[in-house]
Design a protein around this motif. Structure first.
Motif, PDB file in Angstrom:
ATOM      1  N   SER A 156      21.473  60.171  33.879  1.00 27.55           N
ATOM      2  CA  SER A 156      20.472  59.181  34.291  1.00 27.55           C
ATOM      3  C   SER A 156      20.912  58.456  35.560  1.00 27.55           C
ATOM      4  CB  SER A 156      20.242  58.167  33.162  1.00 27.55           C
ATOM      5  OG  SER A 156      19.841  58.820  31.966  1.00 27.55           O
ATOM      6  N   ILE A 157      22.198  58.098  35.620  1.00 31.59           N
ATOM      7  CA  ILE A 157      22.724  57.396  36.799  1.00 31.59           C
ATOM      8  C   ILE A 157      22.584  58.259  38.051  1.00 31.59           C
ATOM      9  CG2 ILE A 157      24.814  56.456  37.866  1.00 31.59           C
ATOM     10  CD1 ILE A 157      25.719  55.654  35.040  1.00 31.59           C
ATOM     11  N   LEU A 158      22.928  59.534  37.934  1.00 31.96           N
ATOM     12  CA  LEU A 158      22.845  60.428  39.088  1.00 31.96           C
ATOM     13  C   LEU A 158      21.397  60.650  39.516  1.00 31.96           C
ATOM     14  CD1 LEU A 158      25.595  63.049  38.182  1.00 31.96           C
ATOM     15  CD2 LEU A 158      25.678  61.349  40.002  1.00 31.96           C
ATOM     16  N   TYR A 159      20.478  60.682  38.547  1.00 28.32           N
ATOM     17  CA  TYR A 159      19.062  60.836  38.904  1.00 28.32           C
ATOM     18  C   TYR A 159      18.546  59.592  39.626  1.00 28.32           C
ATOM     19  CZ  TYR A 159      17.495  65.331  37.157  1.00 28.32           C
ATOM     20  OH  TYR A 159      17.261  66.673  37.015  1.00 28.32           O
ATOM     21  N   VAL A 160      18.979  58.419  39.185  1.00 26.43           N
ATOM     22  CA  VAL A 160      18.603  57.185  39.883  1.00 26.43           C
ATOM     23  C   VAL A 160      19.135  57.214  41.317  1.00 26.43           C
ATOM     24  CG1 VAL A 160      18.951  54.684  39.968  1.00 26.43           C
ATOM     25  CG2 VAL A 160      18.435  55.793  37.786  1.00 26.43           C
ATOM     26  N   TYR A 161      20.362  57.732  41.489  1.00 23.28           N
ATOM     27  CA  TYR A 161      20.942  57.841  42.831  1.00 23.28           C
ATOM     28  C   TYR A 161      20.125  58.798  43.702  1.00 23.28           C
ATOM     29  CZ  TYR A 161      24.268  58.863  46.555  1.00 23.28           C
ATOM     30  OH  TYR A 161      24.857  59.044  47.787  1.00 23.28           O
ATOM     31  N   ILE A 162      19.661  59.907  43.121  1.00 21.36           N
ATOM     32  CA  ILE A 162      18.831  60.856  43.876  1.00 21.36           C
ATOM     33  C   ILE A 162      17.554  60.174  44.348  1.00 21.36           C
ATOM     34  CG2 ILE A 162      17.424  62.942  43.682  1.00 21.36           C
ATOM     35  CD1 ILE A 162      19.524  64.130  41.872  1.00 21.36           C
ATOM     36  N   ILE A 163      16.934  59.416  43.463  1.00 17.32           N
ATOM     37  CA  ILE A 163      15.705  58.712  43.819  1.00 17.32           C
ATOM     38  C   ILE A 163      15.980  57.708  44.939  1.00 17.32           C
ATOM     39  CG2 ILE A 163      13.944  57.097  42.967  1.00 17.32           C
ATOM     40  CD1 ILE A 163      14.270  58.450  40.206  1.00 17.32           C
ATOM     41  N   GLN A 164      17.115  57.023  44.849  1.00 10.68           N
ATOM     42  CA  GLN A 164      17.458  56.026  45.851  1.00 10.68           C
ATOM     43  C   GLN A 164      17.614  56.638  47.235  1.00 10.68           C
ATOM     44  OE1 GLN A 164      21.461  54.412  45.856  1.00 10.68           O
ATOM     45  NE2 GLN A 164      20.686  52.352  46.230  1.00 10.68           N
ATOM     46  N   ILE A 165      18.353  57.743  47.346  1.00 10.21           N
ATOM     47  CA  ILE A 165      18.578  58.329  48.674  1.00 10.21           C
ATOM     48  C   ILE A 165      17.293  58.958  49.228  1.00 10.21           C
ATOM     49  CG2 ILE A 165      21.021  58.704  48.245  1.00 10.21           C
ATOM     50  CD1 ILE A 165      20.442  61.649  47.806  1.00 10.21           C
ATOM     51  N   LEU A 208      21.349  60.550  53.779  1.00  5.68           N
ATOM     52  CA  LEU A 208      22.148  61.629  53.208  1.00  5.68           C
ATOM     53  C   LEU A 208      23.060  61.099  52.111  1.00  5.68           C
ATOM     54  CD1 LEU A 208      23.131  63.428  56.536  1.00  5.68           C
ATOM     55  CD2 LEU A 208      21.509  64.255  54.815  1.00  5.68           C
ATOM     56  N   PRO A 209      23.418  61.943  51.135  1.00  2.78           N
ATOM     57  CA  PRO A 209      24.308  61.503  50.051  1.00  2.78           C
ATOM     58  C   PRO A 209      25.730  61.283  50.543  1.00  2.78           C
ATOM     59  CG  PRO A 209      23.873  63.860  49.865  1.00  2.78           C
ATOM     60  CD  PRO A 209      22.968  63.334  50.942  1.00  2.78           C
ATOM     61  N   SER A 210      26.460  60.403  49.870  1.00  5.04           N
ATOM     62  CA  SER A 210      27.860  60.155  50.224  1.00  5.04           C
ATOM     63  C   SER A 210      28.731  61.320  49.769  1.00  5.04           C
ATOM     64  CB  SER A 210      28.347  58.854  49.575  1.00  5.04           C
ATOM     65  OG  SER A 210      28.291  58.957  48.158  1.00  5.04           O
ATOM     66  N   GLY A 211      29.908  61.430  50.370  1.00  3.28           N
ATOM     67  CA  GLY A 211      30.790  62.562  50.075  1.00  3.28           C
ATOM     68  C   GLY A 211      31.292  62.589  48.645  1.00  3.28           C
ATOM     69  N   ILE A 212      31.513  61.406  48.049  1.00  2.00           N
ATOM     70  CA  ILE A 212      32.093  61.348  46.708  1.00  2.00           C
ATOM     71  C   ILE A 212      31.162  61.907  45.648  1.00  2.00           C
ATOM     72  CG2 ILE A 212      31.238  59.050  46.089  1.00  2.00           C
ATOM     73  CD1 ILE A 212      33.954  58.481  44.846  1.00  2.00           C
ATOM     74  N   VAL A 213      29.859  62.017  45.977  1.00  2.00           N
ATOM     75  CA  VAL A 213      28.900  62.499  44.978  1.00  2.00           C
ATOM     76  C   VAL A 213      29.217  63.937  44.568  1.00  2.00           C
ATOM     77  CG1 VAL A 213      27.148  63.475  46.530  1.00  2.00           C
ATOM     78  CG2 VAL A 213      26.453  62.426  44.381  1.00  2.00           C
ATOM     79  N   SER A 214      29.865  64.700  45.450  1.00  4.38           N
ATOM     80  CA  SER A 214      30.239  66.080  45.116  1.00  4.38           C
ATOM     81  C   SER A 214      31.153  66.115  43.898  1.00  4.38           C
ATOM     82  CB  SER A 214      30.927  66.757  46.304  1.00  4.38           C
ATOM     83  OG  SER A 214      30.124  66.714  47.453  1.00  4.38           O
TER      84      SER A 214
END
Length: 617
Positions: free
Chosen positions: A233-242, A248-254
C-alpha cells in the motif's frame, strides 16, 4: 517435552561427524585460521589467512550440498567423496586465484558466491525427488534448523561471555579481550555448523504427511502477509504521488521494491503446502493478486534504475538491480501462467541467473567496467585530455560539473576494478608507480587524477557568489603519542567532531552544551564562517582557538596539502584564563583553502578536548 540426554547429544554429534566429515572439516579450518589471526593480528601477508577463511565459508555449504545430493541419489562412499574431492580441488584453485588486496568487486563476488553456495544446498535434492511437497519440507526443515542453530549459538555465546566477564570481575583474572573474539569464532564456526548438521534428518519424505506447523502458519499468515500488504500500500501511494507531481522516482525505491517483492514471495512460499486446502483458498487468490500487483512496482523499479544508468552509467550494483528486476518479472509471469506453480523454479532460476552473471565477458564486472571506461573516455575527450587514446595534459580550466563526473568515475573504477584498468591511457607502467608507494596504493584515485593532469585538490567550485579555485587539504595523525598528557591535571575529556560538506552553505555552526552539576555548565562551539573554536563556562570569559592558519602551517611544513603522519605537537594547542584551562588535540582535519581569498574552509575534523575548571564553587 522430552529433553535429549547427554548420551543422545553425543551420539548425534558423532553421527554428524561421520555423515558430514568434510563439512565439519571446513568449519574447523575456518575456526583455526580465525583463531590464529586473532592471536597474531600483525601477521605479515595476512591475506593468505583471510582468503582461507573465505574459502572455508564457501566449503561448508558446498560440501553439505554434495552430501545431501549424494544421500538423495544413494551414491556409494567412493562416488560421494569423488564429488567432495572435486569441490575441494576447485576451492583450492580458487583460493590461489584470490587477490592479495580485495577490491569492492571482489567483495561483491564473495557475497554472490556465498549466496550461490547456499542456493545449491536448497536445490541439491530436487532433481532426485521432483516432489514439490518433499522439496518444500526439505527447505522448511533446513531453514528452521538454521534459525535454531543461530539461536542456540547466540545464547551459548552470550552465556559464556557473561560467565567470563563475571570471573574476570570477581576474581581479577584479567581475561584477555582476544578470548572473547576466539570464543565467538568457535561458536560461530564449529558449534553452529556441527549443531546444524546434526539436526538434519536422513529422510525428508517422512515429513510429507506431517501437520503444517501452527507456529509457522501464525507467523506467516498473521505477521508476514499483513506486513507485505501494508508495504504494498505504501509503495502504491508513492507511485500515485510521483505521477501527480510528475517527477522521477528516487534511487532508493529500487532497493525497497526488491526487498518488498522478495519478502512477499518468501511469505507465499511459507504457505505453499496449505494453499490447496478448501479452508485456505484465500491464499491462492492472494498469491495471484500479489503477482499481478507487483507489475506496477516492477515498472517503477525499471524506471528508477533506468534513470540512474542513463545519468551515471552502469555499475556493478546497478547491474544486479537490473538483473533482479528481470528475474522478478520472469518469476511473476511464470507463477501467473503456470498451473502447477512449481516453486522449485524460484531458487533454481535465481541460482542460474546469479551464476551466469559472474562469469565470462558478459558478467556484471566486465560490462560495468566497459561502460564506465567508455564514459571516462568521453569526458576526457570533451576536456581535450585524451589524444589517440593517451592522456595529454593541458591547462584548460575544467568546469565543476565535468570535474565531479570524472572524479566519480575514476573513484568508482579504482574501488571496483583497480588502477590497472587505466593502463591503456598511459605509456608508463602503473604497476611500478603504485608498488613503490604505500600512499598511492591507499588512495589510487588521487594518483590517477594527478597522472591525468587533474589535481583532485584543485576542484573548480562556486563559492560565495564567485568562481574560485581551491587547494584541498587532508591532514591526520596516525603515529603513537610522542607526548603523554597527565589526565589528572584536567577534570573532563570531550570528543568533538565537525562534519559539513555542503557547498551551498559555508556558515555552519556546531555547538554542544554539557551540564557539569552544581549549576555549572560548559559550551563548546565551532563556527565555519570565522574558524573559531570556543570553549565557554557559564557566562564567564571564553577560550578562543583560531584555526584558520592551522592547515596553512602544516602545508608549509610538509610541502603538501596531504600528510598522514602529523606529529602530535603540531596538532596540540592549549589556553587558559582565570576560569578555564584547556588542551585540544586534533586527530584529523579536512577542507579547502581559496587560492584567491586564502580563506580556510573546514569540511570536517575530529578533536579531543581536555578541560580543567578553575575557581570552582
Amino acid at each position: 517435552m522430552n529433553f535429549p540426554s547427554l548420551k543422545r547429544l553425543f551420539e548425534n554429534s558423532v553421527d554428524a561427524l561421520l555423515r558430514f566429515p568434510v563439512t565439519i572439516f571446513f568449519a574447523i579450518i575456518g575456526f583455526a585460521v580465525s583463531f590464529y589471526l586473532i592471536e597474531n593480528p600483525n601477521v605479515k601477508e595476512a591475506f593468505w589467512f583471510v582468503n582461507a577463511i573465505y574459502i572455508s565459508l564457501l566449503g561448508v555449504p558446498l560440501s553439505l550440498g554434495i552430501y545431501l545430493m549424494s544421500e538423495g541419489r544413494n551414491f556409494d562412499f567412493l562416488k560421494t567423496h569423488f564429488f567432495q574431492l572435486a569441490i575441494f580441488v576447485i576451492l583450492m584453485g580458487y583460493y590461489f586465484l584470490l587477490p592479495e588486496h580485495w577490491l569492492m568487486s571482489d567483495f561483491v563476488k564473495a557475497v554472490i558466491f556465498t549466496i550461490l553456495a547456499h542456493l545449491f544446498v536448497s536445490i541439491s535434492t530436487y532433481f532426485q525427488h521432483r516432489n514439490l511437497q518433499t522439496f518444500w519440507q526439505y527447505n522448511r526443515i533446513l531453514f528452521l534448523r538454521f534459525v535454531l542453530a543461530i539461536l542456540f549459538s547466540a545464547v551459548l555465546f552470550l552465556g559464556l561471555v557473561l560467565a567470563l566477564f563475571t570471573i574476570d570481575k570477581l576474581f581479577n583474572t584479567n581475561i584477555d579481550v582476544k578470548t572473547y573474539g576466539e570464543l565467538w569464532v568457535f561458536v560461530a564456526s564449529i558449534f553452529n555448523t556441527w549443531f546444524f548438521v546434526s539436526q538434519i534428518p536422513r529422510n525428508f519424505e517422512f515429513f510429507n504427511n506431517e501437520e503444517y506447523p501452527m507456529g509457522l502458519k501464525i507467523f506467516t499468515q498473521y505477521i508476514l502477509i499483513p506486513l507485505v500488504t501494508i508495504y504494498l500500500s505504501i509503495l502504491y501511494v508513492y507511485i500515485i504521488q510521483i505521477i501527480v507531481e510528475f517527477r522521477l522516482p528516487s534511487g532508493i525505491v529500487s532497493y525497497l521494491v526488491l526487498g518488498f517483492s522478495i519478502t512477499g514471495i518468501f511469505s507465499l512460499l511459507m504457505l505453499y503446502p496449505i494453499q490447496e486446502k478448501t479452508e485456505h483458498q484465500w491464499i491462492r487468490m492472494y498469491a495471484k493478486g500479489f503477482y499481478w500487483a507487483i507489475f506496477p512496482l516492477i515498472i517503477l523499479l525499471f524506471v528508477a534504475i533506468g534513470v540512474r544508468i542513463n545519468q551515471y552509467g552502469l555499475t556493478v550494483n546497478r547491474f544486479f538491480i537490473l538483473l533482479l528486476a528481470l528475474w522478478l518479472t520472469g518469476i511473476s509471469i511464470f507463477m501467473l501462467v503456470n498451473r502447477l506453480k512449481n516453486i522449485a523454479i524460484i531458487p533454481i532460476s535465481l541460482f542460474c541467473v546469479l551464476f551466469l552473471s559472474t562469469l565470462g565477458p558478459t558478467s556484471a564486472f566486465n560490462l560495468s567496467e566497459m561502460n564506465q571506461m567508455s564514459r571516462l573516455k568521453m569526458l576526457l575527450e570533451k576536456e581535450e585530455l585524451l589524444k589517440n587514446g593517451k592522456i595529454v595534459k593541458n591547462s584548460k580550466t575544467m568546469s565543476s560539473e565535468n570535474y565531479m563526473q570524472i572524479y566519480n568515475v575514476v573513484d568508482y573504477l579504482c574501488d571496483y576494478h583497480g588502477y590497472k584498468c587505466f593502463q591503456e591511457f598511459f605509456t608508463e607502467d602503473l604497476t611500478t608507480i603504485f608498488n613503490d608507494s604505500t600512499e598511492n596504493s591507499r588512495y589510487p584515485h588521487s594518483k590517477i587524477l594527478e597522472l591525468m593532469g587533474i589535481n583532485s585538490y584543485q576542484q573548480s567550485v562556486f563559492d560565495t557568489g564567485r568562481h574560485e579555485n581551491f587547494d584541498f587539504f587532508t591532514f591526520s595523525s596516525v603515529v603513537p603519542n610522542e607526548k603523554m598528557v597527565k589526565v589528572s591535571d584536567f577534570d573532563y575529556y570531550f570528543a568533538f567532531n565537525f562534519y559539513h560538506y555542503y557547498q551551498d552553505s559555508l556558515n555552519a555552526l556546531q555547538e554542544r552544551s554539557y551540564e557539569l552539576g552544581n549549576k555549572d555548565s560548559l559550551t563548546i562551539s565551532f563556527s565555519q564562517k570565522d574558524n573559531l573554536l570556543k570553549i565557554k563556562r557559564l557566562k564567564e570569559k571564553e577560550l578562543v582557538f583560531f584555526l584558520d592558519s592551522l592547515p596553512k602551517k602544516l602545508q608549509k611544513k610538509h610541502s603538501d596539502f596531504r600528510f598522514y603522519n602529523v606529529e602530535k605537537k603540531d596538532f596540540t594547542f592549549s589556553q587558559e584564563n582565570n576560569f578555564l584551562k584547556s588542551e585540544i588535540c586534533f586527530i584529523n582535519i579536512d577542507g579547502k583553502i581559496g587560492k584567491k581569498s586564502n580563506k580556510t574552509i573546514f569540511s570536517s575534523f575530529n578533536l579531543e578536548i581536555l578541560v580543567k575548571l578553575k575557581n570552582r564553587k
